[in-house]
Design a protein around this motif. Structure first.
Motif, PDB file in Angstrom:
ATOM      1  N   PRO A   1     -52.003-141.866  20.075  1.00 30.11           N
ATOM      2  CA  PRO A   1     -53.089-140.746  20.717  1.00 30.11           C
ATOM      3  C   PRO A   1     -52.248-139.452  21.698  1.00 30.11           C
ATOM      4  O   PRO A   1     -52.834-138.402  21.833  1.00 30.11           O
ATOM      5  CB  PRO A   1     -54.470-140.895  20.743  1.00 30.11           C
ATOM      6  N   SER A   2     -51.197-140.206  22.545  1.00 28.76           N
ATOM      7  CA  SER A   2     -50.937-139.844  23.830  1.00 28.76           C
ATOM      8  C   SER A   2     -50.020-138.541  23.509  1.00 28.76           C
ATOM      9  O   SER A   2     -49.828-137.228  23.278  1.00 28.76           O
ATOM     10  CB  SER A   2     -50.096-140.343  24.721  1.00 28.76           C
ATOM     11  N   ILE A   3     -49.246-138.907  22.484  1.00 28.02           N
ATOM     12  CA  ILE A   3     -48.529-138.267  21.522  1.00 28.02           C
ATOM     13  C   ILE A   3     -49.049-136.764  20.861  1.00 28.02           C
ATOM     14  O   ILE A   3     -48.650-135.388  21.338  1.00 28.02           O
ATOM     15  CB  ILE A   3     -47.438-138.739  20.733  1.00 28.02           C
ATOM     16  N   VAL A   4     -50.240-136.694  20.316  1.00 25.51           N
ATOM     17  CA  VAL A   4     -50.772-136.187  19.822  1.00 25.51           C
ATOM     18  C   VAL A   4     -51.357-134.868  21.053  1.00 25.51           C
ATOM     19  O   VAL A   4     -51.127-133.691  20.997  1.00 25.51           O
ATOM     20  CB  VAL A   4     -51.956-136.088  19.468  1.00 25.51           C
ATOM     21  N   LEU A   5     -52.143-135.473  21.659  1.00 26.32           N
ATOM     22  CA  LEU A   5     -52.159-134.638  22.891  1.00 26.32           C
ATOM     23  C   LEU A   5     -50.891-134.368  23.734  1.00 26.32           C
ATOM     24  O   LEU A   5     -51.381-132.912  24.085  1.00 26.32           O
ATOM     25  CB  LEU A   5     -52.966-135.451  23.947  1.00 26.32           C
ATOM     26  N   ALA A   6     -49.951-134.824  24.179  1.00 21.67           N
ATOM     27  CA  ALA A   6     -48.979-133.953  24.348  1.00 21.67           C
ATOM     28  C   ALA A   6     -48.512-132.661  23.694  1.00 21.67           C
ATOM     29  O   ALA A   6     -48.008-131.836  24.036  1.00 21.67           O
ATOM     30  CB  ALA A   6     -48.095-134.887  24.501  1.00 21.67           C
ATOM     31  N   LEU A   7     -48.807-132.709  22.700  1.00 24.72           N
ATOM     32  CA  LEU A   7     -47.594-131.458  21.294  1.00 24.72           C
ATOM     33  C   LEU A   7     -48.970-130.440  21.275  1.00 24.72           C
ATOM     34  O   LEU A   7     -48.624-129.302  21.341  1.00 24.72           O
ATOM     35  CB  LEU A   7     -48.433-132.285  19.746  1.00 24.72           C
ATOM     36  N   LEU A   8     -50.588-131.065  21.823  1.00 20.03           N
ATOM     37  CA  LEU A   8     -51.433-129.717  21.420  1.00 20.03           C
ATOM     38  C   LEU A   8     -51.097-129.542  23.183  1.00 20.03           C
ATOM     39  O   LEU A   8     -51.420-128.145  22.830  1.00 20.03           O
ATOM     40  CB  LEU A   8     -53.465-130.870  21.441  1.00 20.03           C
ATOM     41  N   PHE A   9     -50.696-129.458  24.137  1.00 25.22           N
ATOM     42  CA  PHE A   9     -51.049-129.180  24.821  1.00 25.22           C
ATOM     43  C   PHE A   9     -49.520-127.943  24.700  1.00 25.22           C
ATOM     44  O   PHE A   9     -49.663-127.066  25.161  1.00 25.22           O
ATOM     45  CB  PHE A   9     -50.560-130.139  26.480  1.00 25.22           C
ATOM     46  N   VAL A  10     -48.943-128.544  24.246  1.00 22.78           N
ATOM     47  CA  VAL A  10     -47.730-127.487  24.579  1.00 22.78           C
ATOM     48  C   VAL A  10     -47.082-126.527  23.190  1.00 22.78           C
ATOM     49  O   VAL A  10     -46.354-125.658  23.735  1.00 22.78           O
ATOM     50  CB  VAL A  10     -45.790-128.432  24.285  1.00 22.78           C
ATOM     51  N   THR A  11     -48.750-126.531  22.422  1.00 22.84           N
ATOM     52  CA  THR A  11     -48.510-125.919  21.464  1.00 22.84           C
ATOM     53  C   THR A  11     -49.783-125.028  21.522  1.00 22.84           C
ATOM     54  O   THR A  11     -50.114-123.878  20.543  1.00 22.84           O
ATOM     55  CB  THR A  11     -48.320-126.486  20.232  1.00 22.84           C
ATOM     56  N   VAL A  12     -50.008-125.164  22.716  1.00 24.30           N
ATOM     57  CA  VAL A  12     -51.814-123.892  22.443  1.00 24.30           C
ATOM     58  C   VAL A  12     -51.096-123.115  22.154  1.00 24.30           C
ATOM     59  O   VAL A  12     -52.290-122.169  21.509  1.00 24.30           O
ATOM     60  CB  VAL A  12     -51.979-124.625  24.348  1.00 24.30           C
ATOM     61  N   PRO A  13     -50.884-122.145  22.549  1.00 23.76           N
ATOM     62  CA  PRO A  13     -50.242-120.779  22.889  1.00 23.76           C
ATOM     63  C   PRO A  13     -50.167-120.302  21.456  1.00 23.76           C
ATOM     64  O   PRO A  13     -50.561-118.702  21.059  1.00 23.76           O
ATOM     65  CB  PRO A  13     -49.223-119.806  23.864  1.00 23.76           C
ATOM     66  N   PHE A  14     -49.419-120.662  20.517  1.00 25.22           N
ATOM     67  CA  PHE A  14     -49.319-120.583  18.921  1.00 25.22           C
ATOM     68  C   PHE A  14     -50.195-119.855  18.721  1.00 25.22           C
ATOM     69  O   PHE A  14     -49.950-118.330  17.579  1.00 25.22           O
ATOM     70  CB  PHE A  14     -48.663-121.765  18.727  1.00 25.22           C
ATOM     71  N   VAL A  15     -50.673-120.713  18.163  1.00 22.15           N
ATOM     72  CA  VAL A  15     -51.865-120.341  17.574  1.00 22.15           C
ATOM     73  C   VAL A  15     -52.629-119.196  17.230  1.00 22.15           C
ATOM     74  O   VAL A  15     -53.354-118.201  17.197  1.00 22.15           O
ATOM     75  CB  VAL A  15     -52.992-121.089  16.525  1.00 22.15           C
ATOM     76  N   VAL A  16     -53.630-118.831  19.167  1.00 23.18           N
ATOM     77  CA  VAL A  16     -54.384-118.556  19.996  1.00 23.18           C
ATOM     78  C   VAL A  16     -53.958-117.653  19.666  1.00 23.18           C
ATOM     79  O   VAL A  16     -54.651-115.763  19.596  1.00 23.18           O
ATOM     80  CB  VAL A  16     -54.901-118.329  21.588  1.00 23.18           C
ATOM     81  N   ARG A  17     -52.480-117.269  20.080  1.00 22.42           N
ATOM     82  CA  ARG A  17     -52.097-115.882  20.120  1.00 22.42           C
ATOM     83  C   ARG A  17     -51.252-115.071  18.704  1.00 22.42           C
ATOM     84  O   ARG A  17     -51.311-113.384  18.773  1.00 22.42           O
ATOM     85  CB  ARG A  17     -50.013-115.908  21.483  1.00 22.42           C
ATOM     86  N   ALA A  18     -51.327-115.958  17.862  1.00 23.37           N
ATOM     87  CA  ALA A  18     -51.077-114.659  16.946  1.00 23.37           C
ATOM     88  C   ALA A  18     -52.330-114.738  16.230  1.00 23.37           C
ATOM     89  O   ALA A  18     -52.046-113.302  15.515  1.00 23.37           O
ATOM     90  CB  ALA A  18     -50.562-116.509  15.692  1.00 23.37           C
ATOM     91  N   VAL A  19     -53.777-115.321  16.345  1.00 14.41           N
ATOM     92  CA  VAL A  19     -54.949-115.156  15.641  1.00 14.41           C
ATOM     93  C   VAL A  19     -55.648-113.741  16.408  1.00 14.41           C
ATOM     94  O   VAL A  19     -56.008-112.861  15.813  1.00 14.41           O
ATOM     95  CB  VAL A  19     -55.529-115.945  15.279  1.00 14.41           C
ATOM     96  N   GLU A  20     -55.418-113.933  17.849  1.00 16.38           N
ATOM     97  CA  GLU A  20     -56.211-112.961  18.923  1.00 16.38           C
ATOM     98  C   GLU A  20     -56.222-111.509  18.507  1.00 16.38           C
ATOM     99  O   GLU A  20     -57.030-110.878  18.413  1.00 16.38           O
ATOM    100  CB  GLU A  20     -55.931-113.667  20.323  1.00 16.38           C
ATOM    101  N   PRO A  21     -54.858-111.132  18.182  1.00 16.02           N
ATOM    102  CA  PRO A  21     -55.173-109.312  17.795  1.00 16.02           C
ATOM    103  C   PRO A  21     -55.428-109.448  16.596  1.00 16.02           C
ATOM    104  O   PRO A  21     -56.569-107.814  16.959  1.00 16.02           O
ATOM    105  CB  PRO A  21     -53.605-109.347  18.160  1.00 16.02           C
ATOM    106  N   VAL A  22     -55.196-109.871  15.728  1.00 11.26           N
ATOM    107  CA  VAL A  22     -55.897-109.867  14.159  1.00 11.26           C
ATOM    108  C   VAL A  22     -57.408-109.689  14.252  1.00 11.26           C
ATOM    109  O   VAL A  22     -58.140-108.757  13.786  1.00 11.26           O
ATOM    110  CB  VAL A  22     -55.737-110.430  13.529  1.00 11.26           C
ATOM    111  N   LEU A  23     -57.525-110.658  15.047  1.00  7.55           N
ATOM    112  CA  LEU A  23     -59.768-110.243  15.282  1.00  7.55           C
ATOM    113  C   LEU A  23     -59.987-108.951  16.181  1.00  7.55           C
ATOM    114  O   LEU A  23     -60.911-108.920  16.011  1.00  7.55           O
ATOM    115  CB  LEU A  23     -59.691-112.169  16.058  1.00  7.55           C
ATOM    116  N   MET A  24     -58.672-108.818  17.075  1.00  6.92           N
ATOM    117  CA  MET A  24     -59.259-107.613  18.097  1.00  6.92           C
ATOM    118  C   MET A  24     -59.984-105.925  17.008  1.00  6.92           C
ATOM    119  O   MET A  24     -59.596-105.571  17.394  1.00  6.92           O
ATOM    120  CB  MET A  24     -58.061-107.307  18.772  1.00  6.92           C
ATOM    121  N   GLU A  25     -58.508-106.197  16.430  1.00  9.78           N
ATOM    122  CA  GLU A  25     -58.673-105.182  14.888  1.00  9.78           C
ATOM    123  C   GLU A  25     -59.553-104.894  13.893  1.00  9.78           C
ATOM    124  O   GLU A  25     -59.643-103.964  13.931  1.00  9.78           O
ATOM    125  CB  GLU A  25     -56.658-105.150  14.438  1.00  9.78           C
TER     126      GLU A  25
END
Length: 276
Positions: free
Chosen positions: A142-166
């Motif tokens: 589980p610590s591996i998954v948590l570490a990976l989640l932490f370092v990759t937080v921005p990828f999906v958020v910043r990819a999807v956010e502009p589309v939602l705003m448009e």
């Protein structure tokens, strides 16, 4: 509409500039890649397969692919939810939340590992409680998954956010007015325009996770067949003087990561062409 500037007729200065840029990028990117491929494939495909199929190496690769896959699925769901909140709601602390999303890009990954150990390690109150209930996090998968989640937080958020705003919320309201359920609105109205960006962000987060080293080396425990990931296995082979084995494993990771990256670029290109 294309944002590219009109082509400029190349003079001597332009030619020198392009040659300098090619030399700079080639020295930083192409030469190291060539060296890795030369070392990894020096003894042929059978030797590469032998290195990859060794029990410890195979287990490390499998753990890396599986934990990155779990991370990508969680990131796709919660990253989209985070982008939704940022794009559709105005609330106190919105700027803070947006800043927290980008914070992992500014924090060294080694520091990330230390933070997770301090929070979930057996000496902490949280980690001690989890361990007492047979739910260890630090020095376990589980610590591996948590570490990976932490370092990759921005990828999906910043990819999807502009589309939602448009996207016009009136389309969702119209669907609800016609009697569509929440699930139908999401599946038929929201998801189609979001899907290319969601897939691109998820794929990029997966590709990024394949090579994560700094945070995982601290929190995983690095136990063969249990918590030893492929990047850490590669590091161990380098330390043992077996650079050819390290290069072979690295070639496999590189091939998967490049394939995913080009896939994400293809999705973005096709989406851009379709919108044009």
């Amino acid at each position: 509409m294309s944002l590219a500037h009109p082509a400029i007729a190349p003079g001597l200065g332009g030619l020198l500039m392009r040659a300098g840029v090619f030399a700079y990028v080639g020295a930083l990117v192409a030469l190291p890649l060539a060296a890795l491929l030369a070392e990894g494939l020096a003894q042929g495909i059978p030797a590469l397969w032998e290195a990859v199929s060794a029990p410890v190496a195979a287990a490390a690769l499998r753990l890396t692919l599986v934990t990155a896959g779990i991370m990508a699925l969680v990131n796709a769901v919660l990253g989209t939810a985070t982008a939704w909140v940022l794009a559709r709601y105005d609330f106190p602390g919105r700027g803070l939340l947006s800043g927290l999303v980008d914070l992992p890009f500014a924090i060294p990954t080694l520091v990330t590992g230390v933070m997770l150990v301090l929070l979930f390690g057996p000496q902490s109150s949280v980690g001690g409680w989890l361990g007492a209930h047979d739910l260890p996090v630090a020095f376990a998968a589980p610590s591996i998954v948590l570490a990976l989640l932490f370092v990759t937080v921005p990828f999906v958020v910043r990819a999807v956010e502009p589309v939602l705003m448009e996207q016009d919320p009136a389309e969702e309201e119209a669907a609800r007015t016609l009697g569509a359920s929440t699930f139908t609105v999401f599946w038929r109205v929201l998801l189609p325009p979001l899907l290319p960006s969601l897939l691109s962000g998820t794929i990029r987060s997966y590709a990024r996770a394949l090579g994560e080293f700094g945070s995982i080396v601290v929190v995983s425990g690095n136990i063969p067949h249990r918590t030893l990931t492929a990047p850490i296995y590669v590091f161990g082979e380098i330390e043992s003087g077996r650079s050819e084995v390290a290069a072979a494993i690295s070639v496999v990771l590189l091939a998967v990561a490049l394939g995913l990256t080009f896939g994400a670029r293809a999705i973005e290109h096709l989406t851009g062409t379709a919108r044009a």
